[in-house]
Design an enzyme around this catalytic site. Structure first.
Site, mmCIF file in Angstrom:
data_model
loop_
_atom_site.group_PDB
_atom_site.id
_atom_site.type_symbol
_atom_site.label_atom_id
_atom_site.label_comp_id
_atom_site.label_asym_id
_atom_site.label_seq_id
_atom_site.Cartn_x
_atom_site.Cartn_y
_atom_site.Cartn_z
ATOM 1 N N LYS A 98 0.837 -1.212 0.000
ATOM 2 C CA LYS A 98 0.000 0.000 0.000
ATOM 3 C C LYS A 98 0.864 1.251 0.000
ATOM 4 O O LYS A 98 0.665 2.162 -0.805
ATOM 5 C CB LYS A 98 -0.904 0.009 1.248
ATOM 6 C CG LYS A 98 -1.568 1.357 1.522
ATOM 7 C CD LYS A 98 -2.509 1.321 2.714
ATOM 8 C CE LYS A 98 -1.889 1.579 4.056
ATOM 9 N NZ LYS A 98 -1.587 2.985 4.378
ATOM 10 N N ASN A 99 1.818 1.299 0.919
ATOM 11 C CA ASN A 99 2.552 2.555 1.104
ATOM 12 C C ASN A 99 3.610 2.801 0.025
ATOM 13 O O ASN A 99 4.195 3.884 -0.028
ATOM 14 C CB ASN A 99 3.149 2.607 2.515
ATOM 15 C CG ASN A 99 2.050 2.790 3.562
ATOM 16 O OD1 ASN A 99 0.917 3.135 3.218
ATOM 17 N ND2 ASN A 99 2.373 2.540 4.819
ATOM 18 N N CYS A 107 -5.507 7.595 9.109
ATOM 19 C CA CYS A 107 -5.772 7.113 10.468
ATOM 20 C C CYS A 107 -5.541 8.224 11.477
ATOM 21 O O CYS A 107 -4.646 9.056 11.312
ATOM 22 C CB CYS A 107 -4.868 5.920 10.787
ATOM 23 S SG CYS A 107 -5.245 4.476 9.819
ATOM 24 N N ARG A 153 -1.067 15.008 13.064
ATOM 25 C CA ARG A 153 -0.150 14.505 12.029
ATOM 26 C C ARG A 153 0.218 15.684 11.132
ATOM 27 O O ARG A 153 -0.367 15.892 10.076
ATOM 28 C CB ARG A 153 -0.797 13.370 11.230
ATOM 29 C CG ARG A 153 -1.007 12.124 12.048
ATOM 30 C CD ARG A 153 -1.647 11.011 11.243
ATOM 31 N NE ARG A 153 -0.715 10.337 10.349
ATOM 32 C CZ ARG A 153 -1.053 9.314 9.567
ATOM 33 N NH1 ARG A 153 -2.290 8.862 9.552
ATOM 34 N NH2 ARG A 153 -0.161 8.738 8.782
HETATM 35 N N1 EPU Z 1 5.944 14.489 10.961
HETATM 36 C C1 EPU Z 1 6.086 15.827 11.238
HETATM 37 N N2 EPU Z 1 5.958 16.713 10.217
HETATM 38 C C2 EPU Z 1 5.708 16.330 8.935
HETATM 39 C C3 EPU Z 1 5.554 14.968 8.655
HETATM 40 C C4 EPU Z 1 5.685 14.060 9.696
HETATM 41 O O1 EPU Z 1 6.333 16.216 12.382
HETATM 42 O O2 EPU Z 1 5.612 17.198 8.064
HETATM 43 C C5 EPU Z 1 6.089 13.509 12.042
HETATM 44 C C6 EPU Z 1 4.810 12.721 12.295
HETATM 45 O O3 EPU Z 1 3.936 13.411 13.141
HETATM 46 C C7 EPU Z 1 5.344 11.453 12.874
HETATM 47 C C8 EPU Z 1 6.685 11.253 12.143
HETATM 48 O O4 EPU Z 1 7.028 12.533 11.627
HETATM 49 O O5 EPU Z 1 5.607 11.644 14.232
HETATM 50 C C9 EPU Z 1 6.667 10.262 11.014
HETATM 51 O O6 EPU Z 1 5.593 10.543 10.120
HETATM 52 P P1 EPU Z 1 5.666 10.185 8.576
HETATM 53 O O7 EPU Z 1 5.628 11.445 7.800
HETATM 54 O O8 EPU Z 1 6.817 9.256 8.345
HETATM 55 O O9 EPU Z 1 4.315 9.393 8.370
HETATM 56 P P2 EPU Z 1 3.256 9.549 7.218
HETATM 57 O O10 EPU Z 1 3.918 9.862 5.927
HETATM 58 O O11 EPU Z 1 2.130 10.403 7.686
HETATM 59 C C10 EPU Z 1 3.447 7.059 6.464
HETATM 60 C C11 EPU Z 1 2.503 5.928 6.249
HETATM 61 C C12 EPU Z 1 1.992 5.437 7.593
HETATM 62 C C13 EPU Z 1 3.181 5.018 8.453
HETATM 63 C C14 EPU Z 1 4.203 6.162 8.549
HETATM 64 C C15 EPU Z 1 5.475 5.769 9.289
HETATM 65 C C16 EPU Z 1 1.498 6.355 4.101
HETATM 66 C C17 EPU Z 1 0.329 6.808 3.329
HETATM 67 N N3 EPU Z 1 1.396 6.385 5.424
HETATM 68 O O12 EPU Z 1 2.704 8.072 7.132
HETATM 69 O O13 EPU Z 1 1.202 4.307 7.313
HETATM 70 O O14 EPU Z 1 2.731 4.698 9.734
HETATM 71 O O15 EPU Z 1 4.562 6.618 7.234
HETATM 72 O O16 EPU Z 1 6.098 4.696 8.666
HETATM 73 O O17 EPU Z 1 2.511 5.941 3.545
HETATM 74 C C18 EPU Z 1 -0.350 2.625 7.823
HETATM 75 O O18 EPU Z 1 -0.058 2.097 6.746
HETATM 76 O O19 EPU Z 1 -1.047 2.054 8.712
HETATM 77 C C19 EPU Z 1 0.150 3.967 8.107
HETATM 78 C C20 EPU Z 1 -0.346 4.718 9.066
#
Ligand code: EPU
Length: 429
Positions: A22-23, A117, A122
């Site tokens: 998915k990701n 989620c 976030r």
């Molecule tokens: N963060 C910030 N600022 C930003 C972006 C992120 O502070 O601009 C922080 C977040 O709050 C968090 C950390 O950085 O504490 C990591 O967040 P990340 O950006 O890596 O997560 P994401 O891109 O929102 C993706 C996946 C998630 C997965 C995370 C971590 C997708 C669509 N989502 O989320 O997937 O948990 O990376 O690996 O790719 C899931 O599949 O169940 C899922 C939630």
């Protein structure tokens, strides 16, 4: 409303094939918006996050054809930027990759704030910081993020404050067609970032270093279409590995990249499970007593946050008290209340979940609180003797391809049922 009903207490046995990630699929699908031409994407999982993403792209003018069950042709030649449907975009998180793709190709973007989620705040400040470093002027107003620029993105050095999967991918996507070279430091290193870079390079991009924490992107003028197969889903694979151990079963999990599963395999072995590795499969077996362990979620190659709730469910079946320390998301704990309904001795203190194992879980009506929380209650239900009903299963279907059929093939007594929901009943009255 649909529910999943599980009559638990039977070990899982047999073989299961893992679907595409998915990701990885999400950023790659949106990255097709950079390409004037047809991209053929193979190993696409049948999950609702992907269906929504295709709808979002169709809504801005993409032509999408299903070639077979897992293969799609995506043609974004004639898309219109700044025209995506707000309500569709807010249903999922991955839709924010459209910002990077529109900004990269058209020098401007307007996309609604993403959903996904609920783990507390976030933020997307690192995405914004990256777009601004590439020369974009950004604003967030009325629920939309807007990026504008005079002549499109211009290469820059960007140092992220946190390791962010989404920000790394978004900036990599935007920088692919930028004027000059972009260097992303403190980049996230997850396998899906490598996969997206490999896809973009197959379309003519010049990206190096993906998978390390410094990624270099030499901008190119345009991209061409290609045929590309998405990597297998490491979290789906990990979820089946954990389910096999939790039910004390024996499951061969095929179509995986064992290297991506190392942090999960290591923990399960520490707990007493046996893991046999093949080139593209792992065979997980467990019986009898499972030892307690402690887990801290970390960016790749550490233990994934997306495996945290499943591990908590498994640790309910281990001897002794274990903990899971969630270091990525401030509030990924909503599933804990559901496990409590099933008799789990589990509590949250700050960012740490303490689990006192050794007492069998018992059936109860529970809900999927989010995608991974949902699979965690499914795993718990598989271990609990008797009938557990799980509601809100749409959240599970966001990220697990044919989960009921795959579990049934492993011998689980599980089915989907349709029940009238409260609104229907009110109308009937
Ligand atoms: N963060 C910030 N600022 C930003 C972006 C992120 O502070 O601009 C922080 C977040 O709050 C968090 C950390 O950085 O504490 C990591 O967040 P990340 O950006 O890596 O997560 P994401 O891109 O929102 C993706 C996946 C998630 C997965 C995370 C971590 C997708 C669509 N989502 O989320 O997937 O948990 O990376 O690996 O790719 C899931 O599949 O169940 C899922 C939630």
């Amino acid at each position: 409303m649909e529910k999943i009903v599980i009559n638990g207490g039977t070990p899982l046995f047999g073989q299961v094939e893992i679907s595409g990630s998915k990701n990885a699929a999400l950023p790659i699908i949106y990255a097709c918006a950079l390409v004037k031409g047809k991209c053929v994407l193979e190993n696409i999982p049948a999950i609702s996050d992907i269906t929504y993403s295709f709808e979002i792209l169709k809504g801005i003018g993409a032509k999408i054809k299903m070639l077979d069950k897992t293969t799609y042709e995506v043609d974004c030649t004639d898309i219109q930027p700044c025209s995506s449907d707000y309500d569709m975009v807010r249903r999922i998180r991955g839709s924010y990759y459209l910002l990077g793709a529109e900004f990269g190709r058209f020098g401007k973007a307007k996309v609604g704030l993403p959903g996904g989620c609920n783990f507390g705040v976030r933020p997307i400040d690192q995405h914004i910081k990256g777009f601004e470093a590439l020369g974009g002027t950004t604003s967030t107003e009325g629920g939309y993020v807007e990026i504008n620029s005079e002549n499109g993105p211009v290469g820059a050095n960007i140092f992220f404050d946190v390791s962010s999967v989404g920000a790394t991918l978004n900036i990599m996507i935007a920088a692919t067609l930028a004027e000059g070279t972009t260097v992303i430091e403190n980049a996230a290193r997850e396998p899906h970032i490598v996969d997206c870079a490999n896809f973009l390079n197959s379309c003519g991009a010049r990206i190096s270093g993906a998978g390390s924490n410094v990624i270099k992107i030499k901008g190119v003028r345009e991209l061409y279409g290609c045929t590309y197969a998405i990597i297998p889903d490491m979290i789906e694979a990990g979820s089946f590995m954990v389910a096999a151990v939790a039910t004390r079963g024996s499951v061969k999990i095929t179509n995986v990249i064992p290297k991506h599963l190392e942090s999960i395999s290591a923990k399960l072995e520490e707990m007493g499970a046996t893991i046999e590795e093949f080139d593209d499969a792992v065979h997980v077996t467990a019986s009898g007593t499972i030892k307690k362990t402690n887990v801290k979620t970390l960016p790749y190659p550490g233990f994934p946050t997306d495996m945290h709730p499943q591990m908590s469910a498994l640790l309910c079946t281990a001897e002794g008290t274990s903990y899971v320390n969630e270091s990525i998301f401030e509030n990924r704990f909503r599933y804990v209340e559901e496990l409590k309904r099933m008799g789990a001795k589990i509590k949250v203190d700050g960012r740490i979940v303490y689990i006192e194992g050794g007492t069998p879980l018992t059936p109860a009506p529970v809900i999927a609180t989010d995608l991974r929380g949902g699979i965690a209650v499914m795993i718990a239900a598989l271990t609990a003797k008797g009938r557990t009903e799980i509601s809100e299963i749409k959240l599970i279907e966001r990220g697990y391809d044919n989960i009921v059929a795959k579990m049934q093939a492993l011998g689980a007594d599980v089915k989907k049922i349709v029940v009238p929901d409260a609104d229907d009943l009110e109308q009937a009255n």
